[in-house]
Scaffold this motif. Structure first.
Motif, PDB file in Angstrom:
ATOM      1  N   ILE A  14     101.989 -10.582 -23.235  1.00  0.00           N
ATOM      2  CA  ILE A  14     101.471  -9.321 -22.686  1.00  0.00           C
ATOM      3  C   ILE A  14     102.202  -8.134 -23.290  1.00  0.00           C
ATOM      4  N   LYS A  22      95.597  -4.660 -24.514  1.00  0.00           N
ATOM      5  CA  LYS A  22      95.980  -4.236 -23.167  1.00  0.00           C
ATOM      6  C   LYS A  22      94.882  -3.405 -22.523  1.00  0.00           C
ATOM      7  N   LEU A  25      92.148  -5.657 -21.221  1.00  0.00           N
ATOM      8  CA  LEU A  25      92.530  -6.312 -19.971  1.00  0.00           C
ATOM      9  C   LEU A  25      92.378  -5.360 -18.789  1.00  0.00           C
ATOM     10  N   TYR A 148      93.368 -12.761 -19.579  1.00  0.00           N
ATOM     11  CA  TYR A 148      92.033 -12.160 -19.438  1.00  0.00           C
ATOM     12  C   TYR A 148      91.309 -12.742 -18.228  1.00  0.00           C
ATOM     13  N   ALA A 151      92.784 -11.314 -15.054  1.00  0.00           N
ATOM     14  CA  ALA A 151      92.297  -9.963 -14.772  1.00  0.00           C
ATOM     15  C   ALA A 151      90.905 -10.013 -14.156  1.00  0.00           C
TER      16      ALA A 151
END
Length: 421
Positions: A14, A22, A25, A148, A151
């Protein structure tokens, strides 16, 4: 870094991800916070619009069919105009169609707009997955897909609660909320996602399979076997929503217990998937997928045993383990297997087959349940065994699995100042 474990850790992945990854996401999370239409469509059409339950259910089915078509179109769109443009088209279109649903006057118009919302609203998924593949080092792709998925799961889990609060105020506010969430993702795409020149999406001399679009995908017979894996995976996975509540009710268990089982799955996935992915991400994709099918088919087949609530808990834990072991790898694999000019189509076809399995699985499962009762779980186990065989022959080892020596991005798109072409 010299250590594969260190270079593919959760926080390292990350932290070191480029800004566009980012941003993706964050954008997907915000978009999923506004995932109201599919959840509340039937309720809206019956209570606010006055349509019959059959009409509302048909509209929901049309939405699902549109979603599958949208995934196929989205894959092609991503290859042609680039992921950034595909995400923008998807989100701006979705915002407009969602708002229109609240105001169109007739049932026919509602069905048309719902179909368009289902299709256009899915364009972003192959594009987002393709961009994650392009911008993430090969040895980190499975982990980034796990992030992913996290999220998406977090946003999807919170969305019904947010939607219920909006409905308590106004149905119109619900649709405005989903449109705002879509526009927020579009804004992220405009600001943070890379613009690509034509050379980034055109065929290169080394990428001959690009000719023919989806026909070229279908000529890759091993990948077609993988697509069948995706269909089977989704079709039997969906039985926890279709047949499991019927089975638990038939066994005299209350709706509360079914809700607890579903919540158990969600809790384990959200809290454990990244940790499990850290362990399995460096294993061959074929082995991970086969393990997932063994656990998925075995967990569902476990429901056929006598034993009451304990059987349902153990079976759920088994197929949940399959989900967190195999899920990130299954969704990362299309990027590993695809030739660069066909990346969007490879990803789109995989998502579409998963969507088709998700749409048809409940119908098939309920039909078998009505015909043979709990034997449906035995058939799920057999389908899982077929998935093991298909994964073995269809998921060819790729260079992406040699993570100890290849830590470079899969493909770095050219950044330009002009518009996407």
């Amino acid at each position: 870094m010299t250590s594969t474990d260190e270079s593919t850790g959760i926080w390292e992945t990350i932290r070191d991800a480029p800004v566009p990854v980012k941003a993706l996401l964050v954008g997907v999370f915000v978009n999923k916070l506004g995932w109201f239409l599919q959840v509340f469509l039937v309720l809206f059409l019956t209570t606010s619009k006055g349509f019959t339950p059959v009409q509302a259910g048909t509209a929901l089915g049309v939405y699902g069919g549109g979603s599958v078509i949208g995934l196929i179109i989205g894959g092609s769109l991503s290859d042609r105009v680039g992921p950034r443009a595909a995400v923008m088209i998807s989100m701006f279109g979705m915002a407009g169609f969602v708002l229109a649903i609240a105001y169109v006057p007739s049932y026919t118009a509602v069905v048309v707009v719902v179909a368009l919302a289902g299709a256009v609203g899915q364009f972003y998924r192959p594009a987002s997955a393709a961009l994650l593949t392009e911008l993430t080092p090969k040895n980190r792709q499975v982990m980034i897909f796990a992030v992913y998925r996290l999220a998406m799961n977090l946003g999807t889990t919170a969305a019904p609660l947010i939607g219920a609060a909006l409905v308590a105020v106004s149905w119109n506010l619900l649709f405005i909320g989903e449109a705002v969430a879509a526009l927020a993702y579009a804004a992220v795409a405009i600001v943070a996602l890379p613009k690509r020149s034509a050379t980034a999406v055109e065929q290169t001399p080394d990428d001959q399979p690009s000719a023919g679009g989806y026909v070229a995908v279908l000529r890759d017979y091993k990948y077609v076997l993988f697509l069948l894996c995706m269909f089977i995976n989704a079709a039997i996975y969906m039985q926890y929503l279709a047949v499991l509540p019927l089975h638990m009710k038939a066994d005299g268990l209350s709706t509360w217990w079914y809700s607890a089982i579903v919540a158990l799955n969600g809790f384990v996935v959200i809290t454990c998937e990244l940790l499990v992915t850290k362990v399995v991400q460096n294993r061959p994709a074929r082995v991970v997928a086969m393990t997932g099918f063994v656990l998925l088919g075995g967990g569902l087949a476990f429901y056929a045993l006598p034993g009451g609530l304990a059987i349902f808990v153990i079976g759920t834990l088994l197929w949940t383990l399959a989900e967190i072991i195999g899920g990130p790898t299954m969704f990362a694999y299309p990027g590993m297997a695809a030739p660069k000019p066909l990346l969007g189509r490879y990803v789109g076809s995989a998502h579409a087959m998963f969507g088709l399995g998700s749409a048809l699985g409940p119908f098939l499962g309920v039909w078998v349940w009505n015909t043979s009762g709990s034997q449906v779980w035995v058939w799920c186990g057999l389908a899982g065994a077929i998935g093991v065989v298909l994964a073995y022959f269809g998921m060819t080892p790729t260079t992406a699995e040699d993570t100890s020596i290849d830590a470079t991005p899969a493909a770095e798109p050219e950044l330009v100042g002009g518009q996407d072409e």
